[in-house]
Structures are given as C-alpha cells and as structure tokens.
Design an enzyme around this catalytic site. Sequence first.
Site, PDB file in Angstrom:
ATOM      1  N   CYS A   1       0.874  -1.183   0.000  1.00 55.74           N
ATOM      2  CA  CYS A   1       0.000   0.000   0.000  1.00 55.74           C
ATOM      3  C   CYS A   1       0.910   1.231   0.000  1.00 55.74           C
ATOM      4  O   CYS A   1       2.109   1.101  -0.283  1.00 55.74           O
ATOM      5  CB  CYS A   1      -0.961  -0.020   1.190  1.00 55.74           C
ATOM      6  SG  CYS A   1      -0.164  -0.036   2.804  1.00 55.74           S
TER       7      CYS A   1
ATOM      8  N   ARG B   1      -3.258  -0.618   5.374  1.00 60.08           N
ATOM      9  CA  ARG B   1      -3.863  -1.688   4.574  1.00 60.08           C
ATOM     10  C   ARG B   1      -2.965  -2.905   4.382  1.00 60.08           C
ATOM     11  O   ARG B   1      -3.391  -4.046   4.617  1.00 60.08           O
ATOM     12  CB  ARG B   1      -4.299  -1.131   3.210  1.00 60.08           C
ATOM     13  CG  ARG B   1      -5.418  -0.130   3.301  1.00 60.08           C
ATOM     14  CD  ARG B   1      -5.577   0.642   2.008  1.00 60.08           C
ATOM     15  NE  ARG B   1      -4.452   1.530   1.762  1.00 60.08           N
ATOM     16  CZ  ARG B   1      -4.264   2.238   0.676  1.00 60.08           C
ATOM     17  NH1 ARG B   1      -5.130   2.140  -0.319  1.00 60.08           N
ATOM     18  NH2 ARG B   1      -3.225   3.043   0.552  1.00 60.08           N
TER      19      ARG B   1
ATOM     20  N   ASP C   1      -7.949   3.956   0.946  1.00 63.56           N
ATOM     21  CA  ASP C   1      -6.997   4.426   1.953  1.00 63.56           C
ATOM     22  C   ASP C   1      -7.769   4.961   3.170  1.00 63.56           C
ATOM     23  O   ASP C   1      -8.532   5.915   3.038  1.00 63.56           O
ATOM     24  CB  ASP C   1      -6.177   5.552   1.296  1.00 63.56           C
ATOM     25  CG  ASP C   1      -5.085   6.059   2.194  1.00 63.56           C
ATOM     26  OD1 ASP C   1      -5.102   5.744   3.404  1.00 63.56           O
ATOM     27  OD2 ASP C   1      -4.213   6.777   1.690  1.00 63.56           O
TER      28      ASP C   1
HETATM   29  P1  4NP Z   1      -1.666   2.849   4.016  1.00 64.93           P
HETATM   30  O1  4NP Z   1      -2.258   4.234   4.588  1.00 64.93           O
HETATM   31  O2  4NP Z   1      -1.128   3.149   2.626  1.00 64.93           O
HETATM   32  O3  4NP Z   1      -2.835   1.948   3.991  1.00 64.93           O
HETATM   33  O4  4NP Z   1      -0.570   2.441   4.996  1.00 64.93           O
HETATM   34  C1  4NP Z   1      -1.516   5.425   4.583  1.00 64.93           C
HETATM   35  C2  4NP Z   1      -0.512   5.614   5.505  1.00 64.93           C
HETATM   36  C3  4NP Z   1       0.206   6.792   5.507  1.00 64.93           C
HETATM   37  C4  4NP Z   1      -0.095   7.790   4.609  1.00 64.93           C
HETATM   38  C5  4NP Z   1      -1.102   7.599   3.678  1.00 64.93           C
HETATM   39  C6  4NP Z   1      -1.811   6.410   3.657  1.00 64.93           C
HETATM   40  N1  4NP Z   1       0.611   9.008   4.635  1.00 64.93           N
HETATM   41  O5  4NP Z   1       0.269   9.915   3.855  1.00 64.93           O
HETATM   42  O6  4NP Z   1       1.566   9.148   5.413  1.00 64.93           O
END
Ligand code: 4NP
Length: 155
Positions: free
Chosen positions: A7, A13, A123
């Site tokens: 992800c 995720r 997300d």
């Molecule tokens: P992930 O969620 O991709 O599901 O781990 C996110 C975690 C961090 C960020 C964005 C989405 N971020 O912008 O730091």
Amino acid sequence: MKILFVCLGNICRSPMAECICRKIIAERQLDIEVDSAGIIGYHQGEQSDRRMRQAAFERGYHLSHASRPVKYSDFEDFDLIIGMDDSNIDALREKAPTSDALQKIKPMASFFSATIEIDHVPDPYYGGTQGFNYVIDLLEDACENLVNQLSISSI
Ligand code: 4NP
C-alpha cells in the site's frame, strides 16, 4: 509461494492484509510466506497505525509489522506482488525492473468476491474508525479468495 502486499505507507492496509493472510495460512498449515511493504518510506520502522491496530485487535488480530518501503529485490524474491489501489499498482509497475516482475503485480480487488461493489481497497488514513473496519471486511474477503485460489492451483 511468497506474497508481498503493498500500500502507500505500509502502516494500514498492507500490514493488515499480511496479518489476515498469515492467520488463514497458519490455520490451514499451508506453505505460503507473506510480507508487506509501502510505496513510500516515510513511516519506515514504525509499527502500524494505532487506529488500524485497534480495529484489528477488536476483530481478533495482532498487528506486529514494522513499516518498510518496497525494494528492488522484492521483485525477485516474491511470486505475487499485490497492490491495494490503482495508485499503488501504477507505482509498482514503474518500479518493476523486468517484464517477469511486471507479471507478478496484481490488484487486491482482483480477489474480491463478486458481491463487492468497489474496485480497490480505499486508503483509511484520513478517515474515521468506520474506514478501518471496512478495510478489514474487504481484506478478509480478498485474503480468503486469494488463499483458496492458491490452494487449488497447487494441487
Ligand atoms: P496505508 O495508509 O497506505 O494503507 O498504509 C496510509 C498511511 C500513511 C499515509 C497515507 C496512507 N501518509 O500519507 O503518510
């Protein structure tokens, strides 16, 4: 068989997908390895997001992964590289060093049951608790189907 879930940040995720899949694999005593990674290295070394860990705990999971970015050798080491949304898939395709590696990249939504009416794992980072629970619902469905497909194809 080695599967890498990917992800953006590797704190919501993909570590959840890894954890759910690991549980199914252990229950069925299958010879499948799983790991997860992020497109960005911003959260490298951090444990999963507190909200994701809480939602996971309430559903009987324990998230223990430390965030890491996707690395070049992942495209060699893993047989399947599964992205959570189109943006993850595009970024993985750009990073893939060979045409063999490109073939390993699949969207998580390709493992959703037909009843699921969304084409990606959204997300949850900027949303509320409901978003984290919804992510777990989608990932439980996809992981079950993914492991079933792999079990059938290895007979
Ligand atoms: P992930 O969620 O991709 O599901 O781990 C996110 C975690 C961090 C960020 C964005 C989405 N971020 O912008 O730091």
